[in-house]
Design an enzyme around this catalytic site. Structure first.
Site, PDB file in Angstrom:
ATOM      1  N   GLU A  57     -52.000  46.252  93.594  1.00  0.00           N
ATOM      2  CA  GLU A  57     -51.206  46.675  92.442  1.00  0.00           C
ATOM      3  C   GLU A  57     -50.919  45.503  91.512  1.00  0.00           C
ATOM      4  OE1 GLU A  57     -50.720  47.144  95.622  1.00  0.00           O
ATOM      5  OE2 GLU A  57     -49.609  48.970  96.070  1.00  0.00           O
ATOM      6  N   CYS A 112     -45.694  47.959  98.287  1.00  0.00           N
ATOM      7  CA  CYS A 112     -44.662  47.110  98.899  1.00  0.00           C
ATOM      8  C   CYS A 112     -43.535  46.875  97.888  1.00  0.00           C
ATOM      9  CB  CYS A 112     -45.262  45.784  99.363  1.00  0.00           C
ATOM     10  SG  CYS A 112     -45.540  44.589  98.035  1.00  0.00           S
ATOM     11  N   CYS A 115     -51.417  41.615  96.363  1.00  0.00           N
ATOM     12  CA  CYS A 115     -51.648  43.051  96.556  1.00  0.00           C
ATOM     13  C   CYS A 115     -52.507  43.617  95.420  1.00  0.00           C
ATOM     14  CB  CYS A 115     -50.323  43.807  96.558  1.00  0.00           C
ATOM     15  SG  CYS A 115     -49.297  43.527  98.006  1.00  0.00           S
ATOM     16  N   ASN A 135     -56.622  44.151  96.814  1.00  0.00           N
ATOM     17  CA  ASN A 135     -55.879  43.061  97.450  1.00  0.00           C
ATOM     18  C   ASN A 135     -56.828  41.912  97.763  1.00  0.00           C
ATOM     19  OD1 ASN A 135     -56.888  44.923  99.391  1.00  0.00           O
ATOM     20  ND2 ASN A 135     -55.399  44.298 100.925  1.00  0.00           N
ATOM     21  N   CYS A 153     -44.358  44.683  94.802  1.00  0.00           N
ATOM     22  CA  CYS A 153     -45.132  45.380  93.758  1.00  0.00           C
ATOM     23  C   CYS A 153     -44.248  46.371  92.998  1.00  0.00           C
ATOM     24  CB  CYS A 153     -46.346  46.074  94.374  1.00  0.00           C
ATOM     25  SG  CYS A 153     -47.619  44.895  94.889  1.00  0.00           S
TER      26      CYS A 153
END
Ligand code: THU
Length: 139
Positions: free
Chosen positions: A55, A91, A53, A42, A94
């Protein structure tokens, strides 16, 4: 690459997290169908909303290099001050990015605390009734 090694890559990527605001460090390792691994951390921002993020960092690295097919992603996260992690689930934004590029029935999301302690979910399990590219196809 097996899931244990993918977790190790995510833990390594977490070390690069740039988190002066949340001090919550996340790492991700995305396994492409071609065998390559794209890592991400992140990356936060003083204006907050431009933050990205771990991901999505991993996905955008891969897609920006023309790689669009994926098998799995390992995700680890927790307060910067410790490596004693709890499970960090992705989240909603993502999950939606995963939905864009991955088959929800087969893409694996690996969540855990260490290379020895993790669980494997399908994207469909963590994003039921997801909306994706197929929903825009005309029949
Ligand atoms: N974060 C991620 O990078 N991935 C997740 O799965 C959850 C949250 C980041 C966003 C922000 O930089 C920090 O963790 C605290 O929310």
């Amino acid at each position: 690459m097996d899931y244990k090694d993918l977790m190790a890559e995510a833990l390594k990527a977490r070390k690069m997290a740039y988190t002066p605001y949340s001090h919550f460090n996340v790492g991700a390792a995305l396994l492409a169908k071609n065998g390559k691994v794209y890592t991400g951390c992140n990356i936060e921002n003083a204006a907050y909303t431009p933050s990205n993020c771990a991901e999505r960092t991993a996905f955008f690295k891969a897609v920006s290099e023309g790689v669009l097919e994926f098998d799995a992603i390992a995700i680890v996260g927790g307060p910067a001050a410790t490596d004693d992690l709890n499970v960090c689930a992705p989240c909603g934004v993502c999950r939606q990015v995963m939905m864009e590029f991955c088959d929800p029935k087969t893409f694996k999301v690996i969540l855990g605390k260490s290379t020895e302690d993790y669980k494997v979910y399908t994207l469909e399990e963590i994003l039921p009734l997801g909306f994706g590219p197929k929903d825009l196809e005309e029949d």
